[in-house]
Design a protein around this motif. Structure first.
Motif, mmCIF file in Angstrom:
data_model
loop_
_atom_site.group_PDB
_atom_site.id
_atom_site.type_symbol
_atom_site.label_atom_id
_atom_site.label_comp_id
_atom_site.label_asym_id
_atom_site.label_seq_id
_atom_site.Cartn_x
_atom_site.Cartn_y
_atom_site.Cartn_z
ATOM 1 N N HIS A 267 0.820 -1.210 0.000
ATOM 2 C CA HIS A 267 0.000 0.000 0.000
ATOM 3 C C HIS A 267 0.857 1.265 0.000
ATOM 4 C CE1 HIS A 267 -2.079 3.266 2.272
ATOM 5 N NE2 HIS A 267 -3.029 2.995 1.406
ATOM 6 N N MET B 72 -9.890 17.381 -10.648
ATOM 7 C CA MET B 72 -9.281 16.089 -10.992
ATOM 8 C C MET B 72 -8.903 16.044 -12.474
ATOM 9 S SD MET B 72 -9.097 14.944 -8.044
ATOM 10 C CE MET B 72 -7.925 13.825 -8.694
ATOM 11 N N VAL C 16 -19.395 9.297 3.286
ATOM 12 C CA VAL C 16 -19.016 7.879 3.212
ATOM 13 C C VAL C 16 -19.497 7.224 4.509
ATOM 14 C CG1 VAL C 16 -17.121 6.211 3.019
ATOM 15 C CG2 VAL C 16 -16.999 8.378 1.770
ATOM 16 N N THR D 128 -14.972 11.066 9.303
ATOM 17 C CA THR D 128 -15.473 11.268 7.943
ATOM 18 C C THR D 128 -14.478 10.801 6.879
ATOM 19 O OG1 THR D 128 -16.702 13.147 8.740
ATOM 20 C CG2 THR D 128 -16.266 13.105 6.366
ATOM 21 N N GLY E 252 -7.053 12.885 0.017
ATOM 22 C CA GLY E 252 -7.571 14.080 -0.654
ATOM 23 C C GLY E 252 -8.326 15.002 0.278
HETATM 24 C C1 HEM Z 1 -15.718 15.166 1.368
HETATM 25 C C2 HEM Z 1 -14.860 14.566 0.582
HETATM 26 C C3 HEM Z 1 -14.251 13.213 0.852
HETATM 27 C C4 HEM Z 1 -14.606 12.229 1.729
HETATM 28 C C5 HEM Z 1 -15.772 12.234 2.718
HETATM 29 C C6 HEM Z 1 -13.677 11.129 1.576
HETATM 30 C C7 HEM Z 1 -13.680 9.976 2.336
HETATM 31 C C8 HEM Z 1 -12.709 9.000 2.270
HETATM 32 C C9 HEM Z 1 -12.607 7.866 3.165
HETATM 33 C C10 HEM Z 1 -13.560 7.554 4.312
HETATM 34 C C11 HEM Z 1 -11.526 7.127 2.804
HETATM 35 C C12 HEM Z 1 -10.974 5.872 3.488
HETATM 36 C C13 HEM Z 1 -11.593 4.609 2.936
HETATM 37 C C14 HEM Z 1 -11.095 3.378 3.648
HETATM 38 O O1 HEM Z 1 -10.504 3.448 4.724
HETATM 39 O O2 HEM Z 1 -11.323 2.297 3.109
HETATM 40 C C15 HEM Z 1 -10.961 7.781 1.636
HETATM 41 C C16 HEM Z 1 -9.887 7.304 0.916
HETATM 42 C C17 HEM Z 1 -9.483 7.860 -0.278
HETATM 43 N N1 HEM Z 1 -9.855 9.083 -0.797
HETATM 44 FE FE1 HEM Z 1 -11.204 10.333 -0.020
HETATM 45 N N2 HEM Z 1 -12.789 11.470 0.586
HETATM 46 C C18 HEM Z 1 -13.092 12.722 0.127
HETATM 47 C C19 HEM Z 1 -12.416 13.450 -0.832
HETATM 48 C C20 HEM Z 1 -11.392 12.958 -1.595
HETATM 49 C C21 HEM Z 1 -10.678 13.694 -2.608
HETATM 50 C C22 HEM Z 1 -10.948 15.156 -2.974
HETATM 51 C C23 HEM Z 1 -9.782 12.824 -3.170
HETATM 52 C C24 HEM Z 1 -8.807 13.058 -4.276
HETATM 53 C C25 HEM Z 1 -8.420 14.211 -4.688
HETATM 54 C C26 HEM Z 1 -9.912 11.551 -2.490
HETATM 55 C C27 HEM Z 1 -9.207 10.401 -2.773
HETATM 56 C C28 HEM Z 1 -9.165 9.292 -1.978
HETATM 57 C C29 HEM Z 1 -8.316 8.122 -2.247
HETATM 58 C C30 HEM Z 1 -7.398 7.948 -3.459
HETATM 59 C C31 HEM Z 1 -8.505 7.229 -1.184
HETATM 60 C C32 HEM Z 1 -7.849 5.858 -0.970
HETATM 61 C C33 HEM Z 1 -6.694 6.029 0.020
HETATM 62 C C34 HEM Z 1 -6.009 4.743 0.411
HETATM 63 O O3 HEM Z 1 -6.570 3.661 0.181
HETATM 64 O O4 HEM Z 1 -4.895 4.829 0.968
HETATM 65 N N3 HEM Z 1 -10.889 11.675 -1.540
HETATM 66 N N4 HEM Z 1 -11.683 8.926 1.355
#
Ligand code: HEM
Length: 408
Positions: A96, A151, A289, A348, A358
């Motif tokens: 990872h 994006m 989420v 969150t 992100g």
């Molecule tokens: C309000 C906005 C957002 C919320 C609520 C959110 C929520 C989350 C959550 C809960 C996870 C963890 C999932 C897990 O543990 O399985 C996550 C992972 C992730 N998010 Fe966000 N996200 C948001 C915005 C964004 C933005 C703006 C981006 C990209 C620019 C992004 C890209 C990602 C990626 C690539 C992961 C995977 C990370 C990993 O597996 O290490 N997210 N997000």
């Protein structure tokens, strides 16, 4: 074994027709730390984890609670699972770490600051486009555009591909809603197609490089080798899906709640310095989420229950954000809460190695859109009740028709 007191499991889709069933969650949380819920997937059920310390201990132990079967309650079909296991969301440490490092740099504070001018130009254009109309469909006309534009700009995707990618993102993420996919299978197929589309995009960009994140990803080396087109495809999909739906839902919820809490809206209009606190509050109050799933890799005790190897363990992020042991008066929407405390306590954005990379980009998107709307639009009112999409994973609206006046 503690069994669910509700006739259907909490995560049954019908329970989400008006958004996250907060009351049912509160009742479960008051009685249980963890509860077994029957479902109609192959394993016959899943463990639902309701309290923050237990959720944190699951998410900080990826060797025991793995991401390798994905974050959804549903079982991925074998071929799609094999494809997705190249993505950071489906990887555990140590693999990872190297995937994650490929994207982390793009969301560092200095890099975000440098993005402001590009973002402000888009924010202005989004509101220019609706301001004289006096009405809009907030989700499609306003909330979706900035996250998609950010994006697209980062990855160098041409604007004309909006027509394919935005409906594809909806089909992949909202496949249980008949307005977006004819069946669950159609959603899985759309996911594989999107990765294929992005792999084709990578191939083109190897021939015609540009100065953007796509070529940086394609040139980066992991353990002495470069990403394949398909590996790029899953990174692309993760960023597109992670970065767009989530942020658009949060902005829609923010204006829904402000319209329904006129005193808080007036306070914010009079004190734009409260915008960051309002963003933190909506991220807590209406986390989009709902949960993230892990899979037990060995027999283990958790919150007093024996979890068998192979069991699904679902961390209910939505539960933490309304837990009275984490927040005072958790069911009231209050933009005057201390934002630093809220940020520390809420879940969150998840927790542990997969915590959202992100999140600061999301905050910046939300803050810039909110400031522009407050500066240019007034007398906001809903024209009809917004429609929820059918999902137990994402909480948000399909449509939110709204009327307003221009401040100019
Ligand atoms: C309000 C906005 C957002 C919320 C609520 C959110 C929520 C989350 C959550 C809960 C996870 C963890 C999932 C897990 O543990 O399985 C996550 C992972 C992730 N998010 Fe966000 N996200 C948001 C915005 C964004 C933005 C703006 C981006 C990209 C620019 C992004 C890209 C990602 C990626 C690539 C992961 C995977 C990370 C990993 O597996 O290490 N997210 N997000």
């Amino acid at each position: 074994m503690t069994t669910c007191p509700f006739p259907d499991s909490l995560l049954h889709l019908d329970n989400f027709s008006h958004g996250t069933p907060r009351q049912a969650i509160a009742q479960l949380r008051a009685k249980h730390r963890i509860v077994w819920q029957a479902d109609d997937h192959a394993a016959g059920g899943h463990w639902l984890v309701l309290h923050k310390p237990d959720i944190d201990s699951v998410l900080r132990d990826p060797a025991t609670f793995s991401s390798s079967y994905g974050p959804l309650l549903e079982d991925f079909p074998e071929d799609l699972l094999a494809l997705q296991r190249q993505a950071m969301t489906f990887l555990d440490p140590p693999e990872h770490r190297s995937r994650r490092a490929l994207v982390d740099y793009a969301f560092r504070p200095a890099v975000l600051e440098a993005r402001r001018a590009m973002m402000q130009a888009k924010v202005t254009a989004i509101i220019d486009n609706i301001i004289d109309r006096g009405e809009c469909e907030f989700v499609g006309d306003v909330a979706m555009h900035l996250p998609v534009h950010v994006m697209f700009t980062l990855l160098g995707v041409p604007e004309q591909d909006y027509a394919y990618l935005v409906p594809a993102i909806n089909t992949v993420t909202l496949a249980n809603d008949p307005d977006y996919a004819g069946s669950r299978e159609e959603g899985w197929a759309a996911s594989a197609q999107m990765v294929g589309w992005a792999a084709g995009f990578a191939n083109k960009r190897r021939q015609q490089p540009a100065d953007d994140m796509t070529n940086e990803l394609l040139n980066a080396e992991i353990d002495g080798r470069r990403l394949s087109d398909e590996e790029y495809g899953v990174v692309f999909q993760g960023l597109m899906i992670g970065g767009t739906e989530t942020t658009r839902n949060t902005l829609s919820w923010l204006f829904y709640e402000l319209i329904n809490h006129p005193r808080q809206l007036a306070l914010l209009q009079a004190n734009p310095d409260l915008v960051p606190a309002a963003i933190e509050e909506i991220l807590r109050y209406r986390n989009t989420v709902v949960y993230t799933r892990r899979t037990a890799m060995r027999d283990v005790e958790l919150a007093g229950e024996q979890i068998k190897q192979g069991s699904k363990v679902v961390c209910l992020l939505a539960s933490v954000n309304r837990d009275p042991s984490c927040f005072e008066d958790p069911d009231s929407f209050d933009i005057t809460r201390d934002p630093a405390l809220t940020r520390r306590q809420m879940r969150t954005f998840g927790f542990g190695v997969h915590v959202c990379p992100g999140q600061h980009q999301a905050r910046l998107n939300l803050e810039m859109m909110t400031r522009e709307i407050l500066a240019r639009m007034d007398k906001l009112r809903l024209l009809e009740a917004p429609t929820h999409f059918r999902s137990n994973f994402m909480d948000g609206f399909k449509r939110m028709p709204m009327a307003f006046t221009s401040r100019a």
